[in-house]
Design a protein around this motif. Structure first.
Motif, PDB file in Angstrom:
ATOM      1  N   ILE A  63       0.838  -1.192   0.000  1.00 44.31           N
ATOM      2  CA  ILE A  63       0.000   0.000   0.000  1.00 44.31           C
ATOM      3  C   ILE A  63       0.880   1.251   0.000  1.00 44.31           C
ATOM      4  N   VAL A  64       0.651   2.122  -0.971  1.00 37.95           N
ATOM      5  CA  VAL A  64       1.461   3.336  -1.093  1.00 37.95           C
ATOM      6  C   VAL A  64       0.673   4.581  -0.702  1.00 37.95           C
ATOM      7  N   SER A  65      -0.647   4.547  -0.834  1.00 41.12           N
ATOM      8  CA  SER A  65      -1.451   5.698  -0.438  1.00 41.12           C
ATOM      9  C   SER A  65      -2.916   5.278  -0.346  1.00 41.12           C
ATOM     10  N   TYR A  66      -3.695   6.098   0.330  1.00 44.23           N
ATOM     11  CA  TYR A  66      -5.129   5.836   0.414  1.00 44.23           C
ATOM     12  C   TYR A  66      -5.860   7.146   0.659  1.00 44.23           C
ATOM     13  N   SER A  67      -7.139   7.164   0.324  1.00 40.58           N
ATOM     14  CA  SER A  67      -7.950   8.360   0.548  1.00 40.58           C
ATOM     15  C   SER A  67      -9.326   7.947   1.037  1.00 40.58           C
ATOM     16  N   ASP A  68      -9.861   8.776   1.905  1.00 38.29           N
ATOM     17  CA  ASP A  68     -11.198   8.559   2.451  1.00 38.29           C
ATOM     18  C   ASP A  68     -12.201   9.115   1.445  1.00 38.29           C
ATOM     19  N   LEU A  69     -12.970   8.240   0.812  1.00 38.67           N
ATOM     20  CA  LEU A  69     -13.902   8.673  -0.222  1.00 38.67           C
ATOM     21  C   LEU A  69     -15.017   9.544   0.333  1.00 38.67           C
ATOM     22  N   SER A  70     -15.270   9.463   1.613  1.00 33.90           N
ATOM     23  CA  SER A  70     -16.318  10.297   2.200  1.00 33.90           C
ATOM     24  C   SER A  70     -15.850  11.735   2.390  1.00 33.90           C
ATOM     25  N   LYS A  71     -14.531  11.951   2.293  1.00 35.02           N
ATOM     26  CA  LYS A  71     -13.994  13.297   2.495  1.00 35.02           C
ATOM     27  C   LYS A  71     -13.434  13.905   1.225  1.00 35.02           C
ATOM     28  N   THR A  72     -13.136  13.057   0.253  1.00 38.01           N
ATOM     29  CA  THR A  72     -12.513  13.543  -0.969  1.00 38.01           C
ATOM     30  C   THR A  72     -13.543  13.684  -2.063  1.00 38.01           C
ATOM     31  N   GLY A  73     -13.644  14.845  -2.622  1.00 41.01           N
ATOM     32  CA  GLY A  73     -14.570  15.082  -3.724  1.00 41.01           C
ATOM     33  C   GLY A  73     -13.878  15.866  -4.809  1.00 41.01           C
ATOM     34  N   SER A  74     -14.525  15.965  -5.965  1.00 38.58           N
ATOM     35  CA  SER A  74     -13.899  16.677  -7.073  1.00 38.58           C
ATOM     36  C   SER A  74     -13.663  18.142  -6.726  1.00 38.58           C
ATOM     37  N   GLY A  75     -14.440  18.697  -5.800  1.00 34.85           N
ATOM     38  CA  GLY A  75     -14.236  20.075  -5.399  1.00 34.85           C
ATOM     39  C   GLY A  75     -12.944  20.279  -4.641  1.00 34.85           C
ATOM     40  N   ASP A  76     -12.359  19.217  -4.071  1.00 31.30           N
ATOM     41  CA  ASP A  76     -11.108  19.304  -3.329  1.00 31.30           C
ATOM     42  C   ASP A  76      -9.895  19.235  -4.244  1.00 31.30           C
TER      43      ASP A  76
END
Length: 203
Positions: A63-76
């Motif tokens: 695992i090299v990276s991960y993101s919380d889909l509930s916090k990441t949106g196209s607006g970010d």
């Protein structure tokens, strides 16, 4: 390495970082990216709240990276969505231009590579080899341009899904360089510039 190994690594990661039992982790997407990396998505309950993650793994399954889909949106993602959209438009224009060029070369070639002798027989001129080389070159450029456009469409799909990590993995420096050569300077520059916003959003 296969998807089952990726699923196993993902469940181990969820258990280690969030204490989620392996049987409670739902891995609903596992994809191998064109650069050899993997992207997987999972969900599980943490503190009475459903957590959804997008996880990137390298070609060795680490695992090299991960993101919380509930916090990441196209607006970010800053201006990355707009830049990728414009890159897509210019790539389509470049693709149309290559198709028209191929048609023009084929028409011009058909009209000029044959000669009719006084006896009524048709001979192929030496110019035919030049036309053939041009046609092959345009077809190769066309294939590469289609490949680049397909990658850009994947990037847009990830952005619309709010998955900055996968979008960044797909938007590689190599893709930007290829786009500079085959899909136009504007498309290539935009792909390279979008990486900064995608990198910030994925951190």
């Amino acid at each position: 390495m296969n998807s089952q190994y990726i699923i196993k690594k993902l469940k181990e990661w969820a258990l280690l970082n969030y204490g989620a039992p392996e049987e409670s982790v739902n891995v609903f997407s596992v994809n191998r990216l064109s650069n050899g990396y993997w992207n997987a998505r999972c969900s599980f309950i943490y503190n009475n709240e459903e957590k959804r993650f997008s996880v990137s793994l390298d070609s060795n399954g680490e695992i090299v990276s991960y993101s919380d889909l509930s916090k990441t949106g196209s607006g970010d993602m800053g201006s990355a969505p707009t830049m990728i959209l414009i890159a897509e438009v210019f790539s389509i224009i470049a693709l149309i231009g290559l198709v028209l060029s191929l048609v023009a070369v084929l028409i011009a070639g058909t009209a000029s590579i044959t000669n009719v002798t006084p006896a009524g027989t048709t001979t192929v001129s030496a110019f035919s080899s030049v036309i053939g080389i041009i046609v092959v070159a345009v077809v190769i450029m066309l294939v590469i341009s289609v490949y680049i456009l397909s990658r850009i469409l994947k990037i847009r799909k990830y952005i619309l899904a709010g998955d900055a990590v996968s979008a960044l993995s797909e938007d590689s420096v190599g893709l930007g360089v290829l786009a500079l050569i085959f899909n136009g300077i504007i498309a290539g520059i935009l792909l390279l510039l979008a990486r900064d916003d995608l990198r910030r959003a994925s951190q």
